[in-house]
Write an enzyme that holds these catalytic residues in place. Structure first.
Site, PDB file in Angstrom:
ATOM      1  N   ASN A  50      70.120  74.178  13.706  1.00 20.11           N
ATOM      2  CA  ASN A  50      70.756  73.756  14.947  1.00 20.11           C
ATOM      3  C   ASN A  50      70.476  72.292  15.291  1.00 20.11           C
ATOM      4  O   ASN A  50      71.296  71.664  15.943  1.00 20.11           O
ATOM      5  CB  ASN A  50      70.271  74.653  16.098  1.00 20.11           C
ATOM      6  CG  ASN A  50      70.660  74.090  17.437  1.00 20.11           C
ATOM      7  OD1 ASN A  50      71.820  74.062  17.799  1.00 20.11           O
ATOM      8  ND2 ASN A  50      69.676  73.596  18.172  1.00 20.11           N
ATOM      9  N   LYS A 103      79.368  66.602   9.804  1.00 21.48           N
ATOM     10  CA  LYS A 103      79.827  67.951  10.136  1.00 21.48           C
ATOM     11  C   LYS A 103      80.839  68.457   9.106  1.00 21.48           C
ATOM     12  O   LYS A 103      80.859  69.652   8.790  1.00 21.48           O
ATOM     13  CB  LYS A 103      80.379  68.007  11.560  1.00 21.48           C
ATOM     14  CG  LYS A 103      79.308  67.710  12.620  1.00 21.48           C
ATOM     15  CD  LYS A 103      78.066  68.601  12.460  1.00 21.48           C
ATOM     16  CE  LYS A 103      77.026  68.362  13.520  1.00 21.48           C
ATOM     17  NZ  LYS A 103      75.888  69.268  13.431  1.00 21.48           N
ATOM     18  N   TYR A 106      78.783  61.005  12.675  1.00 19.12           N
ATOM     19  CA  TYR A 106      78.606  62.392  13.103  1.00 19.12           C
ATOM     20  C   TYR A 106      79.677  63.287  12.481  1.00 19.12           C
ATOM     21  O   TYR A 106      79.377  64.347  11.930  1.00 19.12           O
ATOM     22  CB  TYR A 106      78.663  62.447  14.633  1.00 19.12           C
ATOM     23  CG  TYR A 106      78.461  63.824  15.217  1.00 19.12           C
ATOM     24  CD1 TYR A 106      77.185  64.361  15.343  1.00 19.12           C
ATOM     25  CD2 TYR A 106      79.544  64.580  15.661  1.00 19.12           C
ATOM     26  CE1 TYR A 106      76.988  65.623  15.899  1.00 19.12           C
ATOM     27  CE2 TYR A 106      79.357  65.837  16.215  1.00 19.12           C
ATOM     28  CZ  TYR A 106      78.078  66.350  16.321  1.00 19.12           C
ATOM     29  OH  TYR A 106      77.884  67.597  16.861  1.00 19.12           O
ATOM     30  N   SER A 107      80.932  62.855  12.571  1.00 18.41           N
ATOM     31  CA  SER A 107      82.032  63.653  12.029  1.00 18.41           C
ATOM     32  C   SER A 107      81.871  63.889  10.531  1.00 18.41           C
ATOM     33  O   SER A 107      82.090  65.005  10.049  1.00 18.41           O
ATOM     34  CB  SER A 107      83.372  62.962  12.292  1.00 18.41           C
ATOM     35  OG  SER A 107      83.615  62.864  13.664  1.00 18.41           O
TER      36      SER A 107
END
Length: 193
Positions: free
Chosen positions: A91, A159, A155-156
């Protein structure tokens, strides 16, 4: 209440936000929790609430997922104190504003270290234990994996990589009875956002 009785859940980033909420949810199901994070004070508060919510056992592991030694200690302490790992929840996450024009390699390295390298290594490190329990891995990805946001390029990218890692791991580890899934939440109001 006893759905998770005799199950051990290791949660990274458990001191705030989504990780904190997950800790309470698993506590209410009677699980034993390894609460991992960097914020000592918050981990203590989360642990206290988990106990009051019904967790069978809890431990705090103050650790930083950007440090390999800390990740190794996370897993080792969990197994030493709680006996096993049934569920690994990757997480912990980090994001910063920046794109191709104004982002830096230092930011790139930090975001990739937290959001992609840590889940990869923690899956590897937990694998012997997950094989024994026929456990599962849950990776917290993001809706940003399917969006094109120039000011969140680091960040993208992590992910998208995490989604792909999850699919590859699910295929590879399925033969051991280990399930690997991810969740792609939308915007959740946390301290990070």
């Amino acid at each position: 209440m006893e759905e998770m009785k005799n199950k051990v859940v290791l949660i990274t980033g458990a001191s705030t936000g989504i990780g904190e909420g997950l800790a309470y949810a698993f506590a209410r199901k009677g699980g034993s929790l390894s609460l991992c994070g960097r914020n000592v004070e918050n981990l203590k508060k989360v642990e206290e609430k988990c106990v009051s919510e019904g967790a069978a056992k809890t431990i705090q592991v103050v650790a930083d997922v950007t440090k390999v030694d800390d990740m190794e200690r996370m897993v080792d302490e969990t197994v030493a104190k709680l006996g096993q790992v049934d569920v690994l929840i990757n997480n912990a996450g980090y994001g910063c504003k920046g794109g191709i024009e104004n982002g830096t390699l230092e930011e790139f390295d930090e975001v990739f270290s937290v959001n992609l390298k840590a889940p990869y290594y923690l899956m590897q490190r937990c694998l012997p234990h997950l094989k024994k329990t026929k456990g599962c891995v849950i990776n917290l990805s993001s809706c940003y994996a399917n969006m094109f946001v120039p000011e969140a390029v680091h960040y993208s990218m992590t992910k998208v990589g995490l989604d792909h890692l999850t699919k590859c791991a699910a295929i590879e580890l399925g033969k051991y009875g280990i399930r690997v899934n991810n969740v792609n939440p939308g915007l959740v109001v946390t301290e990070m956002v």
